[in-house]
Write a protein that holds these residues in place. Structure first.
Motif, PDB file in Angstrom:
ATOM      1  N   ARG A 219       0.814  -1.224   0.000  1.00  0.00           N
ATOM      2  CA  ARG A 219       0.000   0.000   0.000  1.00  0.00           C
ATOM      3  C   ARG A 219       0.842   1.265   0.000  1.00  0.00           C
ATOM      4  O   ARG A 219       0.319   2.362   0.151  1.00  0.00           O
ATOM      5  CB  ARG A 219      -0.956  -0.019   1.199  1.00  0.00           C
ATOM      6  N   GLY A 220       2.136   1.132  -0.149  1.00  0.00           N
ATOM      7  CA  GLY A 220       3.002   2.297  -0.240  1.00  0.00           C
ATOM      8  C   GLY A 220       3.102   3.096   1.044  1.00  0.00           C
ATOM      9  O   GLY A 220       3.332   4.312   1.003  1.00  0.00           O
ATOM     10  N   ILE A 221       2.964   2.449   2.200  1.00  0.00           N
ATOM     11  CA  ILE A 221       3.061   3.122   3.502  1.00  0.00           C
ATOM     12  C   ILE A 221       4.523   3.101   3.952  1.00  0.00           C
ATOM     13  O   ILE A 221       5.134   2.036   4.060  1.00  0.00           O
ATOM     14  CB  ILE A 221       2.164   2.429   4.548  1.00  0.00           C
ATOM     15  N   ASP A 222       5.083   4.263   4.230  1.00  0.00           N
ATOM     16  CA  ASP A 222       6.510   4.347   4.537  1.00  0.00           C
ATOM     17  C   ASP A 222       6.745   5.020   5.885  1.00  0.00           C
ATOM     18  O   ASP A 222       7.588   5.905   6.027  1.00  0.00           O
ATOM     19  CB  ASP A 222       7.241   5.112   3.432  1.00  0.00           C
ATOM     20  N   LEU A 223       6.010   4.596   6.904  1.00  0.00           N
ATOM     21  CA  LEU A 223       6.225   5.110   8.249  1.00  0.00           C
ATOM     22  C   LEU A 223       7.328   4.313   8.947  1.00  0.00           C
ATOM     23  O   LEU A 223       7.510   3.128   8.668  1.00  0.00           O
ATOM     24  CB  LEU A 223       4.937   5.002   9.071  1.00  0.00           C
ATOM     25  N   PRO A 224       8.065   4.929   9.872  1.00  0.00           N
ATOM     26  CA  PRO A 224       9.037   4.168  10.663  1.00  0.00           C
ATOM     27  C   PRO A 224       8.348   3.073  11.479  1.00  0.00           C
ATOM     28  O   PRO A 224       7.192   3.226  11.898  1.00  0.00           O
ATOM     29  CB  PRO A 224       9.662   5.231  11.572  1.00  0.00           C
ATOM     30  N   ILE A 225       9.070   1.966  11.696  1.00  0.00           N
ATOM     31  CA  ILE A 225       8.539   0.830  12.430  1.00  0.00           C
ATOM     32  C   ILE A 225       9.397   0.585  13.665  1.00  0.00           C
ATOM     33  O   ILE A 225      10.631   0.508  13.578  1.00  0.00           O
ATOM     34  CB  ILE A 225       8.546  -0.446  11.563  1.00  0.00           C
ATOM     35  N   GLY A 226       8.737   0.439  14.809  1.00  0.00           N
ATOM     36  CA  GLY A 226       9.402  -0.013  16.026  1.00  0.00           C
ATOM     37  C   GLY A 226       8.978  -1.437  16.323  1.00  0.00           C
ATOM     38  O   GLY A 226       7.787  -1.756  16.224  1.00  0.00           O
ATOM     39  N   ILE A 227       9.923  -2.313  16.665  1.00  0.00           N
ATOM     40  CA  ILE A 227       9.630  -3.730  16.888  1.00  0.00           C
ATOM     41  C   ILE A 227       9.881  -4.086  18.350  1.00  0.00           C
ATOM     42  O   ILE A 227      10.969  -3.861  18.879  1.00  0.00           O
ATOM     43  CB  ILE A 227      10.506  -4.630  15.992  1.00  0.00           C
ATOM     44  N   LEU A 228       8.843  -4.638  19.001  1.00  0.00           N
ATOM     45  CA  LEU A 228       9.006  -5.233  20.321  1.00  0.00           C
ATOM     46  C   LEU A 228       8.999  -6.746  20.127  1.00  0.00           C
ATOM     47  O   LEU A 228       7.963  -7.332  19.826  1.00  0.00           O
ATOM     48  CB  LEU A 228       7.866  -4.809  21.259  1.00  0.00           C
ATOM     49  N   PRO A 229      10.153  -7.411  20.253  1.00  0.00           N
ATOM     50  CA  PRO A 229      10.240  -8.843  19.931  1.00  0.00           C
ATOM     51  C   PRO A 229       9.519  -9.711  20.956  1.00  0.00           C
ATOM     52  O   PRO A 229       9.940  -9.804  22.106  1.00  0.00           O
ATOM     53  CB  PRO A 229      11.748  -9.107  19.932  1.00  0.00           C
ATOM     54  N   MET A 230       8.438 -10.360  20.519  1.00  0.00           N
ATOM     55  CA  MET A 230       7.610 -11.155  21.412  1.00  0.00           C
ATOM     56  C   MET A 230       7.475 -12.603  20.956  1.00  0.00           C
ATOM     57  O   MET A 230       6.679 -13.355  21.514  1.00  0.00           O
ATOM     58  CB  MET A 230       6.199 -10.537  21.507  1.00  0.00           C
ATOM     59  N   GLY A 231       8.198 -13.007  19.909  1.00  0.00           N
ATOM     60  CA  GLY A 231       8.065 -14.368  19.406  1.00  0.00           C
ATOM     61  C   GLY A 231       8.991 -15.335  20.123  1.00  0.00           C
ATOM     62  O   GLY A 231       9.598 -15.016  21.151  1.00  0.00           O
ATOM     63  N   THR A 232       9.125 -16.536  19.555  1.00  0.00           N
ATOM     64  CA  THR A 232       9.977 -17.562  20.148  1.00  0.00           C
ATOM     65  C   THR A 232      11.446 -17.327  19.816  1.00  0.00           C
ATOM     66  O   THR A 232      12.316 -17.380  20.680  1.00  0.00           O
ATOM     67  CB  THR A 232       9.547 -18.955  19.652  1.00  0.00           C
ATOM     68  N   ALA A 233      11.734 -17.057  18.545  1.00  0.00           N
ATOM     69  CA  ALA A 233      13.126 -16.875  18.131  1.00  0.00           C
ATOM     70  C   ALA A 233      13.511 -15.401  18.011  1.00  0.00           C
ATOM     71  O   ALA A 233      14.588 -15.000  18.429  1.00  0.00           O
ATOM     72  CB  ALA A 233      13.371 -17.585  16.800  1.00  0.00           C
ATOM     73  N   ASN A 234      12.632 -14.569  17.434  1.00  0.00           N
ATOM     74  CA  ASN A 234      12.917 -13.140  17.243  1.00  0.00           C
ATOM     75  C   ASN A 234      14.246 -12.923  16.519  1.00  0.00           C
ATOM     76  O   ASN A 234      15.063 -12.091  16.915  1.00  0.00           O
ATOM     77  CB  ASN A 234      12.936 -12.406  18.588  1.00  0.00           C
TER      78      ASN A 234
END
Length: 295
Positions: free
Chosen positions: A79-94
């Protein structure tokens, strides 16, 4: 106050994020941001979570594992969205979050996001799907798809090894034709891993990888049965793969993969990938990521 879209998967990481929601809100308010939360349901409905994203948001914060972040990346890229992304790692491996130096501790991760400028990072694309860490096929590469979330949450990455051991009797070679400007292979292989990141299941495999070099790291396991066990031992120990017997490792901008095996599937960060043939390429500077450490 500036608005932040906060998307979280309540089931990731044994529901850990649920107990930390107030911390996320408090830390953002302290820095002058207001949180607009969106809870992903069992179907990971990213379209519903992002329904109002055209409003004036400063960045997107997502809490989840590699697969959940991939869903967000695909929604944004399509969709052409170019906002900055912050990641909070919540998975098993991350794997991707570890690769770029984002700590699992929420307070530390958010502190890094607020202290650093967003950084342009590469992403991968396999046919019409985008990915952050690794696209793969063959030996053990669908382990995450076959491992139940309850087992992942209960015993973490050990769940992958248990499921991998179960698959040993079914190991078989796959006929492939792999083409790129920097390396080619035609014949039988056990596995193909194409990294935008560096690790898979916490194994440090693509040790030459850089997050913004415009290249993919390609590993082909082509050992015979006699070579396979010692090679897997090297992989599990994290040994550097400087031309070991039974393995190819090269870097390239894109590769093409074909096979005559109709049963083989591809995998993207633990989720089912597209059907063959595969065109896998690097998208340089594809996304903006917050809180990137020293990589």
């Amino acid at each position: 106050m500036k608005k932040v879209k906060f998307i979280y998967n309540p089931h990731a990481g044994d529901n850990y994020i649920i107990d930390k929601l107030d911390d996320v809100i408090e830390i953002h308010q302290r820095h002058g941001y207001i949180i607009v939360p969106a809870r992903l349901d069992d179907h990971l409905d990213m379209a519903g979570a992002m329904a109002d994203i055209e409003d004036d948001y400063h960045h997107i914060l997502i809490a989840g594992g590699d697969g959940t972040v991939d869903i967000l990346i695909n929604y944004m890229m399509n969709r052409g969205i170019d906002l900055p992304i912050g990641i909070l790692p919540m998975g098993t491996a991350n794997d991707y979050a570890k690769y770029i130096g984002i700590p699992k501790d929420i307070s530390r991760a958010l502190d890094m996001m607020f202290r650093t400028e967003p950084r342009r990072m590469d992403i991968g694309k396999i046919n019409d799907k985008y990915f952050l860490n690794v696209a793969s096929t063959g030996l053990l590469t669908d382990v995450s798809q076959k491992t139940h979330n309850e087992l992942k949450n209960a015993i973490g990455k050990l769940a992958y090894y248990i499921k991998g051991i179960e698959q040993i009797p079914s190991f078989r070679k796959i006929p492939v034709k792999i083409r790129s400007n920097d390396g080619e292979f035609e014949g039988d292989m056990y596995a193909l891993l194409v990294f935008n990141g560096r690790t898979a299941g916490n194994l440090d495999l693509a040790y030459k990888s850089k997050a913004d070099d415009g290249l993919l790291d390609v590993i082909i396991i082509k050992a015979n049965l006699k070579e396979l066990v010692p090679l897997l031992g090297k992989l599990l120990r994290g040994d550097h793969l400087e031309d070991p017997v039974g393995l190819m490792y090269f870097q390239t901008k894109e590769i093409f993969v074909e096979t005559t095996d109709e049963l083989i599937v591809s995998d993207i960060d633990g989720e089912r990938g597209p059907d063959f043939p595969l065109h896998i390429r690097c998208i340089p500077d594809g996304i903006q990521v917050m809180g990137v450490g020293n990589i």
